[in-house]
Design a protein around this motif. Structure first.
Motif, PDB file in Angstrom:
ATOM      1  N   UNK A   1     -18.192  85.308  26.494  1.00 12.89           N
ATOM      2  CA  UNK A   1     -18.372  83.970  25.945  1.00 12.89           C
ATOM      3  C   UNK A   1     -16.978  83.425  25.640  1.00 12.89           C
ATOM      4  N   UNK A   2     -16.716  82.202  26.057  1.00 17.63           N
ATOM      5  CA  UNK A   2     -15.402  81.588  25.864  1.00 17.63           C
ATOM      6  C   UNK A   2     -15.540  80.282  25.094  1.00 17.63           C
ATOM      7  N   UNK A   3     -14.623  80.090  24.140  1.00 13.98           N
ATOM      8  CA  UNK A   3     -14.525  78.838  23.400  1.00 13.98           C
ATOM      9  C   UNK A   3     -13.128  78.278  23.638  1.00 13.98           C
ATOM     10  N   UNK A   4     -13.053  77.000  24.015  1.00 13.17           N
ATOM     11  CA  UNK A   4     -11.749  76.395  24.274  1.00 13.17           C
ATOM     12  C   UNK A   4     -11.698  74.971  23.731  1.00 13.17           C
ATOM     13  N   UNK A   5     -10.489  74.552  23.371  1.00 13.65           N
ATOM     14  CA  UNK A   5     -10.253  73.189  22.886  1.00 13.65           C
ATOM     15  C   UNK A   5      -8.810  72.830  23.209  1.00 13.65           C
ATOM     16  N   UNK A   6      -8.551  71.561  23.353  1.00 14.75           N
ATOM     17  CA  UNK A   6      -7.206  71.092  23.684  1.00 14.75           C
ATOM     18  C   UNK A   6      -6.216  71.456  22.582  1.00 14.75           C
ATOM     19  N   UNK A   7      -5.100  72.049  22.969  1.00 10.58           N
ATOM     20  CA  UNK A   7      -4.016  72.314  22.032  1.00 10.58           C
ATOM     21  C   UNK A   7      -4.157  73.545  21.169  1.00 10.58           C
ATOM     22  N   UNK A   8      -5.208  74.328  21.366  1.00  8.73           N
ATOM     23  CA  UNK A   8      -5.378  75.546  20.568  1.00  8.73           C
ATOM     24  C   UNK A   8      -5.650  76.731  21.496  1.00  8.73           C
ATOM     25  N   UNK A   9      -5.396  77.937  20.998  1.00 10.59           N
ATOM     26  CA  UNK A   9      -5.632  79.137  21.779  1.00 10.59           C
ATOM     27  C   UNK A   9      -7.130  79.381  21.894  1.00 10.59           C
ATOM     28  N   UNK A  10      -7.567  79.821  23.082  1.00  9.52           N
ATOM     29  CA  UNK A  10      -8.986  80.065  23.311  1.00  9.52           C
ATOM     30  C   UNK A  10      -9.455  81.320  22.586  1.00  9.52           C
ATOM     31  N   UNK A  11     -10.769  81.438  22.457  1.00  8.29           N
ATOM     32  CA  UNK A  11     -11.382  82.642  21.893  1.00  8.29           C
ATOM     33  C   UNK A  11     -12.372  83.188  22.925  1.00  8.29           C
ATOM     34  N   UNK A  12     -12.447  84.507  23.011  1.00  8.06           N
ATOM     35  CA  UNK A  12     -13.448  85.139  23.867  1.00  8.06           C
ATOM     36  C   UNK A  12     -14.126  86.250  23.085  1.00  8.06           C
ATOM     37  N   UNK A  13     -15.355  86.522  23.476  1.00  3.74           N
ATOM     38  CA  UNK A  13     -16.120  87.622  22.888  1.00  3.74           C
ATOM     39  C   UNK A  13     -17.029  88.183  23.979  1.00  3.74           C
ATOM     40  N   UNK A  14     -17.283  89.467  23.891  1.00  5.13           N
ATOM     41  CA  UNK A  14     -18.174  90.126  24.850  1.00  5.13           C
ATOM     42  C   UNK A  14     -19.585  90.142  24.283  1.00  5.13           C
ATOM     43  N   UNK A  15     -20.552  89.807  25.130  1.00  5.87           N
ATOM     44  CA  UNK A  15     -21.955  89.853  24.747  1.00  5.87           C
ATOM     45  C   UNK A  15     -22.653  90.867  25.647  1.00  5.87           C
ATOM     46  N   UNK A  16     -23.272  91.867  25.034  1.00  8.10           N
ATOM     47  CA  UNK A  16     -24.046  92.865  25.764  1.00  8.10           C
ATOM     48  C   UNK A  16     -25.518  92.599  25.549  1.00  8.10           C
TER      49      UNK A  16
END
Length: 127
Positions: free
Chosen positions: A108-123
């Protein structure tokens, strides 16, 4: 000729300064998005809720975050966007629901302009 060389060198210096303050390579210039965990487990045909927030930023006001799954055949994000705000009455974090579809793992990825993205694994496991 000398004058053109001076103008060229000045232009290169100005452009280099702009590039170095931009933190090229996708790094954050205004904080970083974060999920409350790095990994999540959910059963097939069930939902799990995760919390997404923005840290290291002077303001979260009006930050529009795009959310996605790398494999919608395994898990889907039930909302594709959320807006963060530090104004009274508006959320400073997002509650994101993820639905398990079939057995496996996805990101799962979260992104927005000007900030570092976040990722998480979903099982996703069988129900």
């Amino acid at each position: 000729m000398f004058k053109q060389l001076i103008v060229l060198i000045s232009s290169v210096i100005v452009l280099s300064a702009c590039n170095s303050s931009n933190n090229s390579g996708g790094t954050s210039t205004n904080g970083a998005l974060e999920f409350n965990q790095n990994t999540y487990q959910v059963a097939s045909n069930n939902l799990t809720e995760v919390i997404l927030s923005l840290s290291g930023s002077n303001s979260t006001s009006g930050v529009s975050v795009t959310l996605s799954s790398s494999n919608n055949n395994i898990a889907v994000v039930t909302q594709s966007q959320c807006v963060l705000s530090d104004e009274s009455g508006f959320p400073s974090s997002c509650e994101v629901k993820i639905k398990g579809v079939s057995t496996g793992s996805t990101t799962i990825t979260a992104s927005a302009a000007g900030v570092a993205i976040a990722t998480a694994t979903v099982s996703v496991g069988s129900a």
